[in-house]
Structures are given as structure tokens and as C-alpha cells.
Motif scaffolding. Structure first.
Motif, PDB file in Angstrom:
ATOM      1  N   GLY A  50      40.696  47.783  34.308  1.00 11.94           N
ATOM      2  CA  GLY A  50      39.795  48.515  33.413  1.00 11.94           C
ATOM      3  C   GLY A  50      38.634  47.652  32.964  1.00 11.94           C
ATOM      4  O   GLY A  50      37.982  46.991  33.778  1.00 11.94           O
ATOM      5  N   ASP A  51      38.384  47.631  31.656  1.00 12.14           N
ATOM      6  CA  ASP A  51      37.272  46.855  31.099  1.00 12.14           C
ATOM      7  C   ASP A  51      37.691  45.455  30.661  1.00 12.14           C
ATOM      8  O   ASP A  51      36.906  44.733  30.031  1.00 12.14           O
ATOM      9  N   SER A  52      38.903  45.059  30.965  1.00 17.44           N
ATOM     10  CA  SER A  52      39.385  43.753  30.539  1.00 17.44           C
ATOM     11  C   SER A  52      38.674  42.627  31.298  1.00 17.44           C
ATOM     12  O   SER A  52      38.287  42.783  32.467  1.00 17.44           O
ATOM     13  N   VAL A  53      38.503  41.513  30.639  1.00 21.86           N
ATOM     14  CA  VAL A  53      37.951  40.322  31.279  1.00 21.86           C
ATOM     15  C   VAL A  53      39.085  39.635  32.047  1.00 21.86           C
ATOM     16  O   VAL A  53      40.015  39.105  31.444  1.00 21.86           O
ATOM     17  N   ALA A  54      39.014  39.684  33.366  1.00 16.94           N
ATOM     18  CA  ALA A  54      40.129  39.177  34.169  1.00 16.94           C
ATOM     19  C   ALA A  54      39.673  38.490  35.451  1.00 16.94           C
ATOM     20  O   ALA A  54      40.504  38.120  36.277  1.00 16.94           O
ATOM     21  N   TYR A  55      38.371  38.295  35.621  1.00 17.63           N
ATOM     22  CA  TYR A  55      37.852  37.761  36.883  1.00 17.63           C
ATOM     23  C   TYR A  55      36.848  36.648  36.620  1.00 17.63           C
ATOM     24  O   TYR A  55      36.348  36.483  35.500  1.00 17.63           O
ATOM     25  N   GLY A  56      36.540  35.902  37.704  1.00 20.68           N
ATOM     26  CA  GLY A  56      35.595  34.806  37.593  1.00 20.68           C
ATOM     27  C   GLY A  56      34.746  34.677  38.837  1.00 20.68           C
ATOM     28  O   GLY A  56      34.672  35.594  39.669  1.00 20.68           O
ATOM     29  N   ASP A  57      34.105  33.512  38.989  1.00 20.97           N
ATOM     30  CA  ASP A  57      33.175  33.303  40.096  1.00 20.97           C
ATOM     31  C   ASP A  57      33.866  33.378  41.459  1.00 20.97           C
ATOM     32  O   ASP A  57      33.269  33.821  42.443  1.00 20.97           O
ATOM     33  N   ALA A  58      35.129  32.941  41.518  1.00 24.62           N
ATOM     34  CA  ALA A  58      35.856  33.006  42.800  1.00 24.62           C
ATOM     35  C   ALA A  58      36.014  34.446  43.258  1.00 24.62           C
ATOM     36  O   ALA A  58      35.941  34.745  44.454  1.00 24.62           O
ATOM     37  N   ASP A  59      36.219  35.361  42.303  1.00 26.05           N
ATOM     38  CA  ASP A  59      36.350  36.777  42.648  1.00 26.05           C
ATOM     39  C   ASP A  59      35.036  37.339  43.169  1.00 26.05           C
ATOM     40  O   ASP A  59      35.018  38.160  44.090  1.00 26.05           O
ATOM     41  N   VAL A  60      33.927  36.894  42.573  1.00 26.05           N
ATOM     42  CA  VAL A  60      32.604  37.326  43.039  1.00 26.05           C
ATOM     43  C   VAL A  60      32.393  36.882  44.481  1.00 26.05           C
ATOM     44  O   VAL A  60      31.919  37.658  45.322  1.00 26.05           O
ATOM     45  N   ARG A  61      32.743  35.641  44.783  1.00 21.95           N
ATOM     46  CA  ARG A  61      32.582  35.137  46.154  1.00 21.95           C
ATOM     47  C   ARG A  61      33.441  35.931  47.126  1.00 21.95           C
ATOM     48  O   ARG A  61      33.010  36.222  48.254  1.00 21.95           O
ATOM     49  N   ALA A  62      34.662  36.296  46.722  1.00 23.08           N
ATOM     50  CA  ALA A  62      35.534  37.082  47.599  1.00 23.08           C
ATOM     51  C   ALA A  62      34.926  38.453  47.887  1.00 23.08           C
ATOM     52  O   ALA A  62      34.945  38.929  49.029  1.00 23.08           O
TER      53      ALA A  62
END
Length: 330
Positions: A50-62
Motif C-alpha cells: 500500500g502506501d507504507s514506506v518499504a522500499y529503497g534505491d535497490a528496488d528502484v534499480r530492480a
């Protein structure tokens, strides 16, 4: 440092950075629609956040890797998501396996005074061991990828369906496992299952076969030909069935056309091998007619009376053993 801070440090150490993005922010930065991003998380085995903060830069790269492969035509969308689903399924099992294996090491480090707590021991392992094992994972994947590509290439470009081929399928399971398991504590049961699966995998691999999956008290494996499949099966009985710390073993073997997909195998030989193992006596190997056709004087075979096998009607299994005094020249 309190437990919450240690837990955050462990997550950051494993993931390689802080988690400060929502799923919507990740897919926007990565170049996918929110719908495609949610499909990607599910394919990888991650729940909706949902709207929870759960990701970072590694997820963006993936996300960028998947988006770029689709945009540049390297993979079509269906193939891309099937690939990610395979990764998610495999890596989830690998992670569970690794963590359960490391628990004993963590406990040992705490009890020996090397670490002050389980979390501290886990952080130490993530810091010092994870980088090397990450490189090892990539190495092993490449080696298996090369082997899989060679198997496909060997089938020949003229084959209409490269994922379907004739092979010998084996199903080995432990006799009276349920009654035995009921009398063991959790630690003893885990040790027994790991010992059985490890020994089976070593024997199958030594004969050039492949373990497709393990089911606790059973192992499904494949071999390229019936002769090596039979040798493998008899070796399983010889090396496992005679060990006092393990129960007796039964093996069913069937040969025919099998479809390989999603890391698994499907087809009548798979089901028949399982049925044959279930009716085999302890420390015996039963084969079907399709397998017997490929065997020579190296083996003694005896056809048993017909019996009902679910899904196959009445069939006559064939018991096989190594011929006494036979000398192999290979």
C-alpha cells in the motif's frame, strides 16, 4: 543499541541501503506503471504494501532492469514476468533454507560469547559472509544456466518443442516415514530429512542426473537415459537403504516424454514413477516397460503380477537388480 535499532541495521545491511520509498514512488522512478509494479512485486513473492514506506534505491534499480528489458525488446512482458516469478520462487526457498541453516551458527556464536545476541550475530554474518556468498550465488547460477542451455541445445534445432524430451524419471521415498516422524522431536526429524535429501542429491548428481525437487520424505530426480537412471536408483538403495540411521527406501522409475517448465517436470512418467515407488517393497526398485526396453545384461529383471496403479489402470511393475558377477567396462 536496542532491538528495534539492531533489527533496522540488519535489514539495511542485507538490503544495501535505507528504506524510504513507497511502492508508487519506486515504480515511478523505475519506469513502470503502478499496476505493472504490483504485478512485479507479486511475481517476486512480495506482498502489497500500500502506501507504507518499504522500499529503497535497490528496488528502484530492480524495477529499471525489468522496465528496460521490456522497453528495448529484450524480453516481451509475459516472458519478463515469468522470469521474475521464477526468481521470486527460487530465491524465497533459498533464503528460507539459508536462514534456517544459519540459525545453528548464530546460536553457537551467542553461546560461545562471540556475539552478545542473536541479532548482533546475524549482523556480523550479514556483514562478513553475505558479500562472498552473493558472488557464489551468481557463480552457481551461471554454471547451472550454461548446463541448462547445453541440454536444450543438445535436443537439436529441429525439435518442435524444445522443452519436451524423453528422459527417465525417478521417485525415491522413505518407507514408513510418517510413523517414524511421529516418534522424533523437531531437531531429530530435521536432521533425518536433511541427511536423506543430501545423500540423495549427492548420489543423483554423481551419476549425472538432476534433483528436480525434494518433498521431505521423497526426492524427484531425472536422468538422461534409462541405464544411468537404473544405476542411480540401485545406488540409492545400496547407499541409503543399508544405513542404520535412515529408514528403508523405495524407488520407482519410468521413462517417456516429459515437459520441463518452471524448474519442474510434468508428464505421465513423473506420475508413474511416484505410483511405482508407492507399491515397491522396502529397498527395492520398480521400473516400467518403457525403462526396461533400454536395459541390457547388466541388470536382472522380473515382471510382477498386475496391480492397480491410480491413473494407469492395472500394470505389471518390473523389479530390477544388478546382475551378480556382471562387470562394467565403462
Amino acid at each position: 543499541m536496542n532491538r528495534s535499532e539492531l533489527r533496522d541495521q540488519l535489514a539495511s545491511q542485507i538490503l544495501g541501503g535505507e528504506l524510504d520509498l513507497t511502492s508508487a514512488e519506486v515504480v515511478e522512478k523505475g519506469g513502470l506503471t503502478l499496476d505493472a509494479g504490483e504485478r512485479l512485486w507479486r511475481a517476486l513473492g512480495f506482498p502489497d504494501t500500500g502506501d507504507s514506506v518499504a522500499y529503497g534505491d535497490a528496488d528502484v534499480r530492480a524495477v529499471k532492469i525489468v522496465a528496460a528489458s521490456i522497453e528495448h525488446g529484450v524480453l516481451d512482458e509475459l516472458t519478463a514476468f515469468r522470469m521474475t516469478r521464477a526468481l521470486g520462487h527460487t530465491m524465497s526457498r533459498l533464503a528460507d533454507w539459508q536462514v534456517s541453516t544459519l540459525v545453528e551458527q548464530v546460536e553457537h556464536d551467542v553461546e560461545g560469547g562471540k556475539s552478545g545476541s542473536r541479532l548482533e550475530a546475524a549482523i556480523e554474518l550479514a556483514t562478513n559472509a553475505a558479500p562472498g556468498f552473493e558472488e557464489l550465488i551468481l557463480y552457481v547460477w551461471r554454471r547451472h544456466l550454461a548446463a541448462a542451455a547445453s541440454r536444450i541445445e543438445a535436443l537439436g534445432a529441429a525439435d518442435e518443442e524444445l522443452l519436451s524430451t524423453v528422459m527417465t524419471v525417478g521417485f525415491a521415498d522413505l518407507s514408513r516415514f510418517t510413523s517414524l516422524a511421529n516418534g522424533l522431536d523437531d531437531a531429530a526429524l530435521a536432521t533425518l530429512v536433511e541427511d536423506f535429501e543430501t545423500r540423495c542429491a549427492d548420489i543423483v548428481t554423481a551419476h549425472g542426473g538432476r534433483v528436480i525437487k525434494t518433498l521431505g520424505d521423497a526426492v524427484l530426480f531425472v536422468c538422461d537415459d534409462a541405464v544411468e537412471g537404473t544405476r542411480t536408483s540401485l545406488d540409492l538403495v545400496r547407499q541409503i537403504g543399508t544405513r542404520s540411521e535412515l529408514p528403508d527406501i523405495r524407488v520407482g522409475l519410468a521413462t517417456g516424454s516429459v515437459i520441463s517448465r518452471l524448474g519442474d517436470v510434468f508428464g505421465p512418467p513423473v506420475n508413474l514413477a511416484a505410483r511405482l515407488s508407492h507399491v515397491a517393497r522396502s529397498n527395492r526398485v520398480l521400473i516400467d516397460e518403457g525403462t526396461a526396453l533400454y536395459l541390457d545384461d547388466e541388470f536382472d529383471m522380473r515382471t510382477l503380477p498386475p496391480r492397480p496403479l491410480r491413473g494407469f489402470g492395472n500394470l505389471s511393475p518390473i523389479t530390477v537388480s544388478e546382475r551378480r558377477g556382471f562387470f562394467r567396462t565403462d
